[in-house]
Design a protein around this motif. Structure first.
Motif, short mmCIF file in Angstrom:
data_model
loop_
_atom_site.label_atom_id
_atom_site.label_comp_id
_atom_site.label_asym_id
_atom_site.label_seq_id
_atom_site.Cartn_x
_atom_site.Cartn_y
_atom_site.Cartn_z
N LEU A 110 62.66 -22.99 47.16
CA LEU A 110 61.45 -22.20 46.97
C LEU A 110 60.62 -22.72 45.82
O LEU A 110 59.40 -22.93 45.96
N PHE A 111 61.25 -22.94 44.67
CA PHE A 111 60.47 -23.30 43.48
C PHE A 111 60.05 -24.77 43.48
O PHE A 111 59.09 -25.12 42.81
N SER A 144 59.06 -26.11 46.27
CA SER A 144 58.05 -26.16 47.33
C SER A 144 56.74 -25.55 46.92
O SER A 144 55.74 -25.68 47.63
N THR A 145 56.70 -24.88 45.76
CA THR A 145 55.50 -24.18 45.32
C THR A 145 54.89 -24.88 44.13
O THR A 145 55.60 -25.20 43.17
N PRO A 146 53.60 -25.16 44.12
CA PRO A 146 52.96 -25.80 42.95
C PRO A 146 53.11 -24.94 41.71
O PRO A 146 53.08 -23.70 41.77
N VAL A 171 50.32 -22.42 41.07
CA VAL A 171 50.43 -21.20 41.87
C VAL A 171 51.45 -20.26 41.25
O VAL A 171 51.24 -19.03 41.19
N GLN A 172 52.57 -20.80 40.78
CA GLN A 172 53.59 -19.96 40.17
C GLN A 172 53.06 -19.29 38.91
O GLN A 172 53.30 -18.09 38.68
N PHE A 209 50.70 -16.55 39.85
CA PHE A 209 51.43 -15.42 40.41
C PHE A 209 52.02 -14.54 39.32
O PHE A 209 51.88 -13.33 39.33
N HIS A 213 60.39 -22.95 37.09
CA HIS A 213 60.03 -24.18 37.79
C HIS A 213 60.95 -25.34 37.38
O HIS A 213 61.46 -26.07 38.23
#
Length: 291
Positions: free
Chosen positions: A122-123, A125-127, A130-131, A134, A167
């Motif tokens: 999950l982490f 795969s996410t920029p 964006v994190q 969020f 991250h």
């Protein structure tokens, strides 16, 4: 009956005589390989580098006098200090969580393995931007957690620490897992047969050998984290980049202020690279290729 000739009595071919004075010297001369192309390419690269350096130094648009004036100002040094503090804290927390995730991934419990794998998936795969956004807007989803307002609890610095740590932990987990898997299974079995406990096996056998594989990518992660902290300026954390941005928004001297941040990043990264070299050499003692 005549005696048979012995093997030692048979004629043995003699080695050829070394070349004497009468031999042709031209046939024996060793001609070095000419590397004209390599020397020409090296000279061309040096000329281009000299021209590029000269253009940077002599170009008035860089405003080097402004760079020197702002390089050690209080606001820039405070931003640098926050960047270094954030980098160190994120690396420590990220590798602590990443080590736990790596242990869970290597455990025999399938539930723990799936949870660890899902976190990493999950982490990674996410920029990171964006994190951070969020977590910065987490109050819109959960205004209160355990009766505490998240709006007042999660400030910009706290959001930066949480976002960067979660991250980095995903990448640190894979680095640690790869280092542990690089240790031969037979050594662990031999240590277990000698009666060594799990902690002593890990501390005395697994960790020293795993560090040889962990340190190089961990050093790259440290340098990447140092530069990656600049992204927290998007949520108004006054790191090094945000500090110079505040100045050039007021003075409109964009290029020299960006050069101030660049010089500090280059200086700190160079020091970290030197430290990484010596740490790698420490853990590589007794192995081939140690310098």
């Amino acid at each position: 009956m005549p005696a048979q000739p012995h093997a030692l009595d048979s004629p043995v071919p003699l080695a050829p005589d070394p070349p004497g004075e009468g031999d042709d010297p031209v046939a024996l001369r060793i001609v070095p390989v000419r590397r004209t192309g390599q020397w020409a390419a090296a000279a061309a690269v040096l000329v281009l580098l000299a021209l590029a350096l000269s253009s940077v130094v002599r170009n008035d648009a860089f405003q080097w006098e402004v760079v020197g004036a702002y390089l050690t100002t209080d606001s820039v040094l405070r931003g640098l200090g926050l960047t270094l503090w954030l980098t160190a804290l994120v690396m420590v927390l990220g590798f602590a969580l990443g080590t736990l995730l790596a242990v869970l991934r290597l455990s025999g419990n399938h539930v723990l393995k799936v949870v660890s794998w899902g976190y990493v998936w999950l982490f990674r795969s996410t920029p990171i931007l964006v994190q951070l956004l969020f977590w910065f807007n987490i109050g819109a989803l959960y205004p209160q957690i355990l009766g505490v307002s998240t709006v007042n609890l999660l400030g910009p610095v706290t959001v930066a620490v949480i976002g960067l740590t979660l991250h980095e932990a995903a990448y640190a987990a894979e680095v640690v897992r790869g280092g542990i898997l690089s240790v031969e299974r037979g050594q662990l079995e031999a240590a277990q047969s000698l009666g060594l406990g799990p902690w002593r096996r890990f501390h005395r056998i697994v960790l020293p050998q795993a560090m040889r594989s962990i340190v190089p990518p961990a050093g790259n992660m440290l340098i990447g984290t140092l530069k990656g902290t600049s992204i927290v300026s998007i949520i108004a954390v006054q790191d090094l980049l945000h500090s110079v941005q505040l100045v050039y928004h007021r003075t409109y001297q964009v290029i020299p202020l960006l050069l101030v941040a660049t010089l500090w990043y280059v200086a700190v990264t160079s020091l970290l690279s030197i430290g990484q070299h010596y740490v790698e050499r420490h853990y590589a003692r007794g192995t081939a290729g140690t310098r």
